[in-house]
Motif scaffolding. Structure first.
Motif, mmCIF file in Angstrom:
data_model
loop_
_atom_site.group_PDB
_atom_site.id
_atom_site.type_symbol
_atom_site.label_atom_id
_atom_site.label_comp_id
_atom_site.label_asym_id
_atom_site.label_seq_id
_atom_site.Cartn_x
_atom_site.Cartn_y
_atom_site.Cartn_z
ATOM 1 N N ASP A 25 49.875 23.433 24.570
ATOM 2 C CA ASP A 25 50.419 23.267 26.583
ATOM 3 C C ASP A 25 48.823 23.527 26.789
ATOM 4 O O ASP A 25 47.596 24.243 26.196
ATOM 5 N N ASP A 26 49.183 23.063 28.516
ATOM 6 C CA ASP A 26 47.481 23.432 28.736
ATOM 7 C C ASP A 26 46.723 22.750 28.758
ATOM 8 O O ASP A 26 45.401 23.448 28.545
ATOM 9 N N PHE A 27 46.335 21.472 27.711
ATOM 10 C CA PHE A 27 45.842 20.540 27.139
ATOM 11 C C PHE A 27 44.368 20.541 27.963
ATOM 12 O O PHE A 27 44.585 19.936 29.215
ATOM 13 N N ILE A 69 49.786 17.611 29.676
ATOM 14 C CA ILE A 69 48.102 17.469 29.998
ATOM 15 C C ILE A 69 48.259 18.869 31.132
ATOM 16 O O ILE A 69 48.784 18.927 32.082
ATOM 17 N N ASP A 70 47.304 19.383 30.956
ATOM 18 C CA ASP A 70 47.267 21.309 32.695
ATOM 19 C C ASP A 70 47.585 20.750 33.690
ATOM 20 O O ASP A 70 46.520 19.150 34.147
ATOM 21 N N ARG A 71 47.794 21.601 34.267
ATOM 22 C CA ARG A 71 48.058 21.115 35.980
ATOM 23 C C ARG A 71 47.045 20.974 36.590
ATOM 24 O O ARG A 71 46.797 19.804 37.568
ATOM 25 N N ALA A 131 52.798 15.177 31.234
ATOM 26 C CA ALA A 131 51.960 15.835 32.457
ATOM 27 C C ALA A 131 52.905 17.090 33.312
ATOM 28 O O ALA A 131 53.640 16.917 33.780
ATOM 29 N N GLU A 132 52.015 18.414 33.652
ATOM 30 C CA GLU A 132 52.579 19.203 33.649
ATOM 31 C C GLU A 132 52.150 19.036 35.318
ATOM 32 O O GLU A 132 50.508 18.390 36.016
ATOM 33 N N GLY A 133 52.418 19.150 36.157
ATOM 34 C CA GLY A 133 52.233 20.099 38.074
ATOM 35 C C GLY A 133 52.879 18.838 38.702
ATOM 36 O O GLY A 133 51.932 18.372 39.663
HETATM 37 MG MG MG Z 1 49.503 25.130 33.265
#
Ligand code: MG
Ligand code: C2E
Ligand code: MG
Ligand code: MG
Length: 284
Positions: free
Chosen positions: A179-181, A201-203, A235-237
């Motif tokens: 997470d939050d790479f 991939i972190d936001r 991808a997050e966010g």
């Molecule tokens: Mg995050």
């Protein structure tokens, strides 16, 4: 003079720290009550295949609406729970609840992978692997439908022991993601030896897309590295269509974000995103 302001500064600091401690303890107490009174809920945020637009999974996100405190965001109480150790109890509850829901979806004919956030403290418990195995067992859950989201810090602390544990989890058949790479300190060498399936991939790297040249370069690099290592990259966010398009063109596999949907309760999730025919387990 300097002395007076120094002692005022100290007094201010002490009062500030005491205030922090008090609010910390209050929150800890309220969390214990919330768990006992079943006030925690899980929301599920869809994860979507960038190429097909299909919902391929969901991330379970804890929610807490307290009668006195109102809606308390996880970013506020999870760090406190990590400090006091109460995250172990919360983590057990989340794992159990997510497994129960995943099994309920299977019973409805939907094989959806559900990702659960795991704190470092939880991961480092001596019997963590057994706990995961027992939850899978209790719900007769196909292990590949459970994904554990770990942070890079897990790979860094007690590296050898962590690696052994990751292998044991991978052997159970559950999926593992980072997470939050990009925000932590894990080395690329470590990534190569870890039995990880996915990078998130972190936001913070997605926010500036597509215009910020540095974010664009970093995201491309992460996607290429993930592909080179045979990992799925999500991808997050993701909030805008230009971000989504950039990620698709960069070769990223999946995305998660408000552009598609925020987290929601399981009933709303099923209603808004009914299972595709292909999701149904094949009947022999
Ligand atoms: Mg995050
Ligand atoms: P995370 O694991 O990186 O989860 C993603 C966070 O980004 C979630 O916030 C989600 O609601 C939010 N998000 C998703 N899409 C978007 C978007 O397009 N824009 C923006 N601005 N935000 C988006 P949430 O639910 O507030 O959770 C925050 C963090 O709290 C999580 O970050 C995770 O580290 C932690 N957390 C949440 N649930 C749990 C849990 O059950 N256990 C543990 N240990 N930690 C949890
Ligand atoms: Mg997460
Ligand atoms: Mg994340």
């Amino acid at each position: 003079g300097a002395k007076a302001s120094g002692s005022n500064g100290l007094r201010f600091h002490q009062q500030h720290a005491e205030g922090d401690l008090r609010s910390h303890m209050r929150l800890d107490h309220a969390m214990r009550q919330a768990l006992a009174s079943q006030r925690f809920r899980l929301h599920y945020q869809p994860q979507v295949d960038l190429a097909t637009g299909e919902v391929v999974g969901a991330e379970a996100l804890i929610r807490w609406r307290d009668p006195a405190l109102g809606e308390v965001p996880p970013g506020r109480f999870i760090p406190v729970a990590e400090d006091t150790g109460f995250i172990i109890a919360i983590g057990d509850w989340v794992l159990e609840q997510a497994a129960r829901q995943t099994a309920a979806w299977v019973a409805e004919g939907r094989a959806l992978t559900v990702a659960v956030n795991v704190s470092a403290l939880q991961f480092h418990q001596a019997d963590f692997v057994e706990r995961v195995a027992s939850v899978l067992d209790q719900h007769a859950l196909p292990p590949q439908l459970l994904e554990l989201e770990l942070t890079e810090s897990i790979l860094v602390r007690d590296a050898d022991e962590a690696l052994e544990r990751l292998r044991a989890l991978a052997n159970l058949g559950v999926r593992l993601s980072i997470d939050d790479f990009g925000t932590g300190y894990s080395s690329l060498g470590r990534l190569k030896t870890c039995p990880i399936h996915r990078l998130k991939i972190d936001r913070s790297f997605i926010r500036g897309l597509p215009d910020d040249a540095r974010d664009a370069a970093l995201v491309r690099a992460i996607v290429q590295m993930g592909q080179a290592l045979g990992l799925n990259v999500v991808a997050e966010g993701v909030e805008t269509e230009p971000q989504r398009r950039f990620l698709h063109e960069a070769g990223c596999h999946d995305f998660q974000g408000f552009l598609f949907a925020p987290g929601m309760d399981a009933v709303s999730f099923s209603r808004r995103f009914p299972a595709a025919k292909a999701d149904a387990p094949t009947v022999p």
